[in-house]
Design a protein around this motif. Structure first.
Motif, PDB file in Angstrom:
ATOM      1  N   LEU A 117       5.117  29.505 -33.713  1.00 18.84           N
ATOM      2  CA  LEU A 117       6.586  29.610 -33.295  1.00 18.84           C
ATOM      3  C   LEU A 117       7.387  28.475 -33.692  1.00 18.84           C
ATOM      4  O   LEU A 117       8.330  28.979 -34.140  1.00 18.84           O
ATOM      5  CB  LEU A 117       6.506  29.845 -31.693  1.00 18.84           C
ATOM      6  CG  LEU A 117       7.868  29.632 -30.998  1.00 18.84           C
ATOM      7  CD1 LEU A 117       8.767  31.080 -31.640  1.00 18.84           C
ATOM      8  CD2 LEU A 117       7.727  29.963 -29.580  1.00 18.84           C
ATOM      9  N   GLY A 118       6.875  27.162 -33.608  1.00 21.04           N
ATOM     10  CA  GLY A 118       7.611  26.339 -34.275  1.00 21.04           C
ATOM     11  C   GLY A 118       7.708  26.417 -35.561  1.00 21.04           C
ATOM     12  O   GLY A 118       8.957  26.038 -36.005  1.00 21.04           O
ATOM     13  N   ALA A 119       6.885  26.781 -36.443  1.00 19.63           N
ATOM     14  CA  ALA A 119       7.139  26.732 -37.860  1.00 19.63           C
ATOM     15  C   ALA A 119       7.917  27.942 -38.349  1.00 19.63           C
ATOM     16  O   ALA A 119       8.623  27.616 -39.054  1.00 19.63           O
ATOM     17  CB  ALA A 119       5.522  27.096 -38.407  1.00 19.63           C
ATOM     18  N   ILE A 120       7.908  29.059 -37.569  1.00 15.46           N
ATOM     19  CA  ILE A 120       8.619  30.097 -37.835  1.00 15.46           C
ATOM     20  C   ILE A 120      10.166  29.675 -37.406  1.00 15.46           C
ATOM     21  O   ILE A 120      11.153  29.872 -38.426  1.00 15.46           O
ATOM     22  CB  ILE A 120       8.432  31.329 -37.148  1.00 15.46           C
ATOM     23  CG1 ILE A 120       7.139  32.018 -37.356  1.00 15.46           C
ATOM     24  CG2 ILE A 120       9.356  32.375 -37.126  1.00 15.46           C
ATOM     25  CD1 ILE A 120       6.690  33.151 -36.573  1.00 15.46           C
ATOM     26  N   ALA A 121      10.349  29.071 -36.226  1.00 14.82           N
ATOM     27  CA  ALA A 121      11.842  28.502 -36.090  1.00 14.82           C
ATOM     28  C   ALA A 121      12.319  27.426 -37.162  1.00 14.82           C
ATOM     29  O   ALA A 121      13.406  27.513 -37.582  1.00 14.82           O
ATOM     30  CB  ALA A 121      11.947  27.964 -34.823  1.00 14.82           C
ATOM     31  N   ARG A 122      11.302  26.703 -37.539  1.00 14.72           N
ATOM     32  CA  ARG A 122      11.787  25.588 -38.627  1.00 14.72           C
ATOM     33  C   ARG A 122      12.242  26.382 -40.022  1.00 14.72           C
ATOM     34  O   ARG A 122      13.334  25.929 -40.605  1.00 14.72           O
ATOM     35  CB  ARG A 122      10.521  24.603 -38.783  1.00 14.72           C
ATOM     36  CG  ARG A 122      10.913  23.476 -39.865  1.00 14.72           C
ATOM     37  CD  ARG A 122       9.719  22.398 -40.051  1.00 14.72           C
ATOM     38  NE  ARG A 122      10.041  21.249 -40.752  1.00 14.72           N
ATOM     39  CZ  ARG A 122       9.151  20.611 -41.250  1.00 14.72           C
ATOM     40  NH1 ARG A 122       7.900  20.451 -40.487  1.00 14.72           N
ATOM     41  NH2 ARG A 122       9.340  19.440 -41.957  1.00 14.72           N
TER      42      ARG A 122
END
Length: 261
Positions: A126-131
């Protein structure tokens, strides 16, 4: 005065916020940890209700501490041992911030480019997608189930993007209904039997791509409710890409070369 007791009310509050999504949602707050993320929160206008720091942090990073302290409603100095109990990392830098969850509308109110996540379970994904989404100019994330966007691992993996990118949440049928109402075409990313390969789609206007759960993908109900299904063609023997890797490819197509077709 240095806080050394684990029974201190603020220390206990931080531990509860770190313990689970239900408590974070109920309190409307989450915890940021580390120099970069806490400073980023201060610089981007995130509401910080309390900061906990060690003496070493204030001595080593006086400028950063000044920024974080100025943006925080309260600041407490804690012992190294207390900070270790509050840290989610092996080598804590000595600063944590209690922040208020940003207030966004429940669902988008105008057309744009969106990434819709259905039951994405891994906070690092999720964090990588948001980044990636923020870096490429996506207008917002719409999250249906899965992990909490304010999980410490998701926040770290996003490198602060989850604080800057609009994050919406709801049931997927509500999100898709919203997209339909805004006349935003929706594309369900599937492994096989898709209507189109991703390179065949013109993403020049408003659009939304749906990415599913790491193990099960998108539900059949969601896939059938989208405008079309799309897939990333695979040349190797792997059946599919990691959710974050797939999102990176799709976001690039949505915001980069897609408009040139």
């Amino acid at each position: 005065m240095i806080i050394t007791s684990k029974d201190n009310a603020t220390v206990k509050q931080v531990k509860k916020l770190l313990s689970g999504a239900k408590y974070r949602k109920r309190e409307g707050a989450f915890v940021m940890e580390g120099l970069r993320l806490c400073r980023d929160a201060a610089q981007n206008g995130v509401s910080i209700s309390a900061t906990l720091v060690t003496e070493k942090f204030t001595a080593d990073f006086p400028e950063a501490f000044g920024e974080i302290n100025a943006a925080s409603k309260a600041c407490f100095t804690v012992s190294e041992s207390i900070m270790n109990t509050l840290s989610d990392t092996p080598s804590p830098q000595g600063v944590v911030c209690v922040c208020n969850i940003p207030s966004f509308a429940s669902l988008p109110e105008q057309a744009g480019k969106f990434v819709l996540l259905e039951q994405v379970a891994d906070p690092s994904n999720l964090g990588a997608i948001a980044r990636t989404a923020e870096a490429m100019g996506i207008d917002g994330l719409c999250i249906s189930g899965g992990c909490d966007p304010y999980h410490p691992k998701a926040l770290r993996a996003s490198m602060g993007a989850l604080l800057r990118l609009p994050v919406y949440s709801g049931e997927m049928n509500e999100i898709l209904s919203c997209m339909n109402g805004l006349q935003v075409p929706t594309y369900a990313a599937v492994v096989k039997n898709a209507d189109y390969e991703v390179g065949q789609v013109n993403f020049s206007g408003p659009c939304a791509v749906v990415i599913g759960n790491e193990a099960g993908g998108i539900t059949p109900e969601t896939a059938s409710s989208c405008t079309n299904t799309i897939t990333i063609p695979m040349a190797g023997r792997a059946e599919s890409l990691n959710a974050a890797a797939a999102a990176c490819v799709l976001i690039w197509e949505m915001t980069g070369r897609g408009g040139e077709r």
